[in-house]
Design a protein around this motif. Structure first.
Motif, PDB file in Angstrom:
ATOM      1  N   ALA A  71      28.467  36.884  45.306  1.00  0.00           N
ATOM      2  CA  ALA A  71      29.947  37.227  44.862  1.00  0.00           C
ATOM      3  C   ALA A  71      29.993  36.714  43.334  1.00  0.00           C
ATOM      4  O   ALA A  71      29.104  35.738  42.949  1.00  0.00           O
ATOM      5  N   GLU A  72      31.121  36.965  42.880  1.00  0.00           N
ATOM      6  CA  GLU A  72      31.310  36.508  41.367  1.00  0.00           C
ATOM      7  C   GLU A  72      33.017  36.492  41.477  1.00  0.00           C
ATOM      8  O   GLU A  72      33.644  37.031  42.004  1.00  0.00           O
ATOM      9  N   PHE A  73      33.091  35.215  40.450  1.00  0.00           N
ATOM     10  CA  PHE A  73      34.568  35.041  40.299  1.00  0.00           C
ATOM     11  C   PHE A  73      34.815  35.006  38.449  1.00  0.00           C
ATOM     12  O   PHE A  73      34.284  34.158  37.988  1.00  0.00           O
ATOM     13  N   ARG A  75      34.991  39.064  43.256  1.00  0.00           N
ATOM     14  CA  ARG A  75      34.597  40.505  44.131  1.00  0.00           C
ATOM     15  C   ARG A  75      32.966  39.963  44.689  1.00  0.00           C
ATOM     16  O   ARG A  75      32.418  39.256  44.006  1.00  0.00           O
ATOM     17  N   PHE A  76      32.892  40.891  45.704  1.00  0.00           N
ATOM     18  CA  PHE A  76      31.459  40.576  46.125  1.00  0.00           C
ATOM     19  C   PHE A  76      30.369  41.520  45.589  1.00  0.00           C
ATOM     20  O   PHE A  76      30.891  42.627  45.049  1.00  0.00           O
ATOM     21  N   ARG A  77      29.064  41.000  45.332  1.00  0.00           N
ATOM     22  CA  ARG A  77      28.160  41.884  44.683  1.00  0.00           C
ATOM     23  C   ARG A  77      26.819  41.684  45.717  1.00  0.00           C
ATOM     24  O   ARG A  77      26.680  41.017  46.506  1.00  0.00           O
ATOM     25  N   SER A  78      25.918  42.568  45.405  1.00  0.00           N
ATOM     26  CA  SER A  78      24.580  42.745  46.033  1.00  0.00           C
ATOM     27  C   SER A  78      23.872  41.452  45.545  1.00  0.00           C
ATOM     28  O   SER A  78      23.928  40.811  44.554  1.00  0.00           O
ATOM     29  N   LEU A  79      22.857  41.074  46.502  1.00  0.00           N
ATOM     30  CA  LEU A  79      21.974  39.954  46.192  1.00  0.00           C
ATOM     31  C   LEU A  79      21.458  39.928  44.901  1.00  0.00           C
ATOM     32  O   LEU A  79      20.839  40.670  44.454  1.00  0.00           O
ATOM     33  N   GLY A  80      21.631  38.668  43.993  1.00  0.00           N
ATOM     34  CA  GLY A  80      21.358  38.585  42.924  1.00  0.00           C
ATOM     35  C   GLY A  80      21.954  38.980  41.702  1.00  0.00           C
ATOM     36  O   GLY A  80      21.764  38.609  40.388  1.00  0.00           O
ATOM     37  N   ASP A  81      23.034  39.816  41.894  1.00  0.00           N
ATOM     38  CA  ASP A  81      24.003  40.551  41.028  1.00  0.00           C
ATOM     39  C   ASP A  81      25.106  39.710  40.651  1.00  0.00           C
ATOM     40  O   ASP A  81      25.988  39.800  39.863  1.00  0.00           O
ATOM     41  N   GLY A  82      25.382  38.466  41.425  1.00  0.00           N
ATOM     42  CA  GLY A  82      26.675  37.701  41.439  1.00  0.00           C
ATOM     43  C   GLY A  82      26.165  36.286  41.027  1.00  0.00           C
ATOM     44  O   GLY A  82      25.152  36.205  40.181  1.00  0.00           O
ATOM     45  N   GLN A  83      27.369  35.327  41.105  1.00  0.00           N
ATOM     46  CA  GLN A  83      27.184  33.829  40.632  1.00  0.00           C
ATOM     47  C   GLN A  83      26.648  32.940  41.894  1.00  0.00           C
ATOM     48  O   GLN A  83      26.288  31.793  41.349  1.00  0.00           O
TER      49      GLN A  83
END
Length: 350
Positions: A247-249, A270-278
């Motif tokens: 996920a990312e904020f 928001r939710f992200r695919s693995l490795g694309d978030g924070q």
């Protein structure tokens, strides 16, 4: 230390009406081809499991488990997220949550609750028959509409809410205990169990029931700005299930945690695919390994940008690359051996 198991995948977000996602055989072959070693099965997807039949028949469970194993996979947990949600529902959410229940109990909150409790219990029986040790679910709740205290919450409201929540869940927890299975509540906004303090309130209300445990999913902590690494330090003994979800904020001058009622792709969180978030998965896997958490690393995919196909393809290698083979000995074991007090005295100059 203990090596985490995986990679595994939660089938809920991929199950559908078209092949290979419309049958257990199809989904097992799909998951195995992508490199997954385990599957978490959503019990509301009746083409994957008949949980009522599983609660009644050991033969059915043996055949189900055998089928999954024939693809080189294991069942990690059964999930009753939707049914668990219906164990405790505030009337404000009746209309929207009715869709999670069969038509026979819709527009009838009492009957819906009874059905939900029975179904979750059946899942506990089924989990025991399948040889599973953990179960994934939601707590539901009565207090979420008061999470931001305006108007001010009356004295005693929170305590009463958790007393009632515990009253609903205690018979279920006792049933799971009879079958040797832990109930792992996903700590999740919208549920009364949405952070560490609320989990502690529930735990206290259940008399510290040994089957009340945690499904750890860091994505939900990112979205509410909770320290997801220190959370492991506090609650590692309760973490009996693990969703690997990113996920990312990214707050702006226009929106923050609450998101302005925006669609998923337009929210600050928001939710992200693995490795694309924070999410710092390296640190998470390190801590879970260090604390000997005996869990499956199960990917849950809910990205608002990337396709589910790509997310599924990338998930297994991502998780595999983060699984740490726990050390069986310390690098300085050469300094070990029996205690020699005279030798120690010499070192200390005594």
């Amino acid at each position: 230390m203990k090596t985490l198991k995986g990679p595994a995948v939660f089938l809920a977000q991929f199950a559908g009406s078209e092949a290979p996602f419309n049958s257990l055989d199809g989904m097992c072959q799909w998951a195995a081809d992508l490199g997954y070693k385990g599957i978490q099965i959503p019990t509301w997807e009746t083409h994957l499991i008949d949980v009522d039949k599983a609660a009644e028949s050991q033969t059915y469970c043996d055949e189900l488990k055998g089928k999954v194993n024939s693809y080189g996979l294991e069942i990690t947990e059964l999930s009753t997220h939707l049914q668990g949600q219906l164990v405790a529902v505030h009337p404000a959410y009746d209309t929207m949550f009715d869709g999670f229940a069969p038509e026979s109990v819709r527009n009838n909150p009492k009957a819906r609750t009874e059905w939900a409790i029975k179904t979750v219990k059946n899942s506990g029986t089924a989990s025991g028959r399948l040889g599973l040790k953990s179960h994934a679910t939601f707590s539901g709740g009565f207090l979420w509409h008061t999470v931001y205290p305006w108007p001010q919450r009356p004295k005693g409201l929170v305590e009463m809410g958790f007393e009632e929540l515990a009253k609903r869940w205690l018979p279920i927890l006792n049933h799971f205990d009879e079958h040797g299975v832990d109930v792992c509540y996903e700590i999740h906004p919208g549920e009364d169990l949405h952070d560490g303090i609320s989990f502690e309130r529930f735990l206290k209300a259940t008399g510290n029931h040994k089957r009340a445990n945690i499904l750890y999913d860091p994505s939900h902590y990112v979205l509410q700005q909770l320290d997801y690494l220190t959370f492991i330090d506090y609650y590692h003994e309760f973490i009996k299930a693990f969703h690997v979800k990113d996920a990312e904020f990214n707050p702006t001058g226009k929106q923050g945690v609450y998101g302005g009622y925006s669609d998923w792709a337009d929210r600050a969180g928001r939710f992200r695919s693995l490795g694309d978030g924070q999410v710092d998965f390296k640190s998470i896997f390190s801590k879970l390994t260090k604390y000997k958490c005996d869990v499956w690393a199960v990917m849950e995919w809910e990205c608002c940008i990337k396709s589910s196909e790509q997310g599924a393809r990338e998930g297994a290698p991502f998780i595999q690359s983060h699984i740490i083979e726990a050390a069986e000995r310390s690098f300085d074991d050469f300094a070990g051996g029996d205690v020699d007090k005279e030798h120690l005295k010499k070192i200390l100059g005594l």
